[in-house]
Design an enzyme around this catalytic site. Sequence first.
Site, PDB file in Angstrom:
ATOM      1  N   ASP A 184       5.426  64.213  27.357  1.00 21.33           N
ATOM      2  CA  ASP A 184       5.721  64.017  28.473  1.00 21.33           C
ATOM      3  C   ASP A 184       6.283  62.365  28.510  1.00 21.33           C
ATOM      4  OD1 ASP A 184       4.599  66.335  28.856  1.00 21.33           O
ATOM      5  OD2 ASP A 184       3.516  65.758  30.860  1.00 21.33           O
ATOM      6  N   LYS A 198       9.680  66.074  35.580  1.00 23.78           N
ATOM      7  CA  LYS A 198       8.260  66.034  36.331  1.00 23.78           C
ATOM      8  C   LYS A 198       8.130  64.835  37.378  1.00 23.78           C
ATOM      9  CE  LYS A 198       3.656  64.838  34.459  1.00 23.78           C
ATOM     10  NZ  LYS A 198       2.832  64.591  33.287  1.00 23.78           N
ATOM     11  N   LYS A 220       7.986  70.061  36.965  1.00 26.20           N
ATOM     12  CA  LYS A 220       6.783  69.790  36.824  1.00 26.20           C
ATOM     13  C   LYS A 220       6.112  68.999  37.845  1.00 26.20           C
ATOM     14  CE  LYS A 220       2.661  68.126  33.945  1.00 26.20           C
ATOM     15  NZ  LYS A 220       2.249  67.736  32.681  1.00 26.20           N
TER      16      LYS A 220
END
Lengths: 753, 318
Positions: free
Chosen positions: B155, B218, B254
């Site tokens: 991430d 995300k 996400k």
Amino acid sequence: MAATGTGPSAREIFATLEYGPAPESHACALAWLDTQDRHLGHYVNGMWLKPEHRNSVPCQDPITGENLASCLQAQAEDVAAAMEAARTAFDSWSRLPGASRAQHLTRLAKVIQKHQRLLWTLESLVTGRAVRDVRDGDVQLAQQLLHYHAVQAHAQEEALAGWEPMGVIGLILPPTFCFLEMMWRICPALAVGCTVVALVPPASPTPLLLAQLAGELGQFPGILNVISGPASLGPVLASQPGIQKVAFCGAVEGGLRLLIQESVWKETMRRLQARMRQLRSGRGLDGAVDMGARGAAACDLAQHYVREAQSQGAQVFQAGDVYPDSPFYPPTLVSDLPPASPCAQAEVPWPVVVASPFRTAKEALALANGTPRGGNASVWSERLGQALELGYGLQVGTVWINSHGLRDPAVPTGGCKESGSSWHGGPDGLYEYLRPSGTPARLSYLSRNLNYDTFGLVVPSTLPAGHELGPSLPLPYGLFVGGRFQAPGARSSRPIQDSFGNLHGYVAEGGAKDIRGAVEAAHQAASGWVGQSPGARTTLLWALAAALERRKSTLVSRLERQGVELETAKAEVELSVRRLRAWGAQAQAQAQGQTLQVAGLRGPVLRLREPLGVLAIVCPDEWPLLAFVSLLAPALAYGNTVVMVPSGTCPLLALDVCQDMATLFPAGLVNVVTGDQDHLTRCLALHQDIQALWYFGSAQGSQFVEWASAGNLKPVWVNRGCPQAWDQETSGASPELGLRAARTKALWLPMGD
Amino acid sequence: VRSEVRGAALDLSWISKVQVNHPAVLRRAEQIQARRTVKKEWQAAWLLKAVTFIDLTTLSGDDTSSNVQRLCYKAKHPIREDLLKALNMHDKGITTAAVCVYPARVCDAVRALKAAGCDIPVASVATGFPAGQTHLKTRLEEIRLAVEDGAAEIDVVINRSLVLTGQWEALYDEIRQFRKACGEAHLKTILATGELGSLTNVYKASMIAMMAGSDFIKTSTGKETVNATFPVAIVMLRAIRDFFWKTGNKVGFKPAGGIRTAKDSLAWLSLVKEELGDEWLKPELFRIGASTLLSDIERQIYHHVTGRYAAYHDLPMS
């Protein structure tokens, strides 16, 4: 608890991730119906009214068809009973201080808050509308409406001095409607001191529940009376002695028309279809539904329209299948409809959207304005300049920029053209139920002797009427149309007599063709006049005032010859000059409306005051100069162009004024047509392209004007044959003139980046 | 394991004309929350599904191997076995989608999961998380080390300054390099939407991140003042749809930060279902970054099964 019922198991749902039923319990709605033994009557004077020997109709669940209750159908005497209750209640309710009415309305809002579940489940159960819409939208707005109008009532003595409540208001609701539409009308009416008799279509329990909640507050039970009955009772309600106004209300929102710029047509259609596929329809009482059902009739209407459109060459996209005998009709997108096909002109039914492309913003405006409807519209554009240009240009009552369907009690909503000319909410909504103090009450009965077919149809022939006697001032001759004096189409004249019965002079005998020409000239002048700054309008009105002053001696002697005392004649001329100056100043002071701030919206709402367009005015016989000027000045100050019929007995003074207007005003701004008043009134009332008509003449003429103007629902203002004291400020320069000379538009401007 | 080639060549015309309509997005966000709900069996099933989307996360300064180990065990056994049995879901192998930790804790997590005998991927935050204000060289190195330690998903946070100053090519190039450094590992790009200034920027950053080859986009690090919100999500989901329409590539989504209640998680599921459709409702394309959400879901499941509200000690902590 786990594993109840026979539906799919969690294990199965885990694989599909489907939505399931999310029923909202409507036990309380059924329990309320049970309190009436499933037998609903009318609610009058704080009590249920269930007369015997009446027909009843079933109230059905629009989806299951299950009988929920039976509803009594009112007859004329039930209407009369409701009227009597409202009239009695009016005596005490209207005399209350505004603060006390405010308190009462606040109590009603609180009662609604306490019983809101009952309200939203009953409404959703009976109408089939999505319960979350009713819960989060309508019920909240109903309370806000009461609170807003409570505040207005509280401030009434100060803010609305010089106005008084009209009296008993009749309200007629259409076959399908939302109870909120009723709230928009009863809240302002009750706030200013009126009382209401509402005629609701059979099988609509929600208004009855509202009336019961209001009635059970104890005091003032008769302020809101609800009777249910067929539409044929409408005239019975309208002709009740004492009823001061009858308000109508449109049906719930129908289908939509969408105009999409060609350059983004494909993308927009693709997105639209993707979004439509996600819409869920189902039982209104389900908490996860976007669209409820509106019953078999609505489905048939939609189905009929879609079939027609297809046969006329349209493309149809439907997000779902059409099942025979299903109460649900899928959301439908119709495109490629040929512009001249009947479906392109017809009203679009729910839940259908008709999309058509356009090339430029100008074209979009022409397309959008090219319909007889003028309720509301939304503009979607990221370019603020363009969005505002469209917002100002659209001939509708409400424009939402980059949003749709927002409403707030403080923002007036209404419409123009065939969408009606009355207003709800905001200050404009209050004036719908007020009249200037001292205005005579409306007489409810209509003359049955009036023949609509022949009223003003034929002009009596006129012949030369002998010698012209007395001091002969130079007299203009002709119809003042398009900036100059023109010969009438009929090429004949009518004699005007002075107070001694001698011939004063001849005026042109105008007719239908002259009216047509005058309206055309006024339309041509309209865009130029609307584009003028308020300052320029002031200048022009003041210039006319100065010209009148210069012409004073002519005007005074003309008035004297009509039998007016010298001093009175002088006063009339002076007062006319003053009126022109005052409205000229108003043109600047009234500016461009105001900015409203609304709860829950980031950004302003603009309340615009726009010209009506071409305004036709039939002047009274009395005060031949002053009445003419008093009516002309506000009309011009607010940006209208005008077709005027001057005093029938003495049109000469108006023609004198025309001589000055010919040199000062742009051609066509003011057009004056002399002739037979009844005949010219008939021509004006039956003209479809006049945006408003003011009539100050006979009672019969007033009745005719109201009847004939229904053809395009243009706003009319009639005096019902009652002469006014034009020299008094309260009537001759009444604020009502300003209110009636312009229409309101609400322009919503949400902001955010 | 990634097989197809992600991303697309940089095409600035995909973002140059875009303007996000802020009031309209807010309206849509309100609507979805008000008009979608699931009840009873549906709610239980949806909540269990939500569990399988969770990136069970711990990102604290005081993380040590013991709490990471506990987290991993919870990831493997997110819901009490007897509750799953009552729903006839015990044989579905319900676990969270991944475990998400700081780079220094990747080894602990990999070891703990191996010990528990499961193949839940370990995700590591990287590239100077959460601010991204370190040198590009060290940010790239951080990715490589995390991958070496066994992280299967990375991430990364983007460089907000590049968005705020409109340097889209530079942003594309940076994320491209992250992509390369990830190798076989999945790249999840955190846009830190709370710091991008406008929804239009959110859209543009989403598009650039996808063109540069992100597997997921995300919302936030969970450390900004504004985290996963519905309006931002709608803009990102629309960008994902546009990218799919243009390239045929499905990129995952996400949301992270501030998603704490079972009710919240249901709203997020229906949001994705409404905007992208059912095909996105699988762990390969949808994750929820959360740390405390799981215990609330377990409490709701407990209530669904037993009809009682659980006491704090009824459910094992993570």
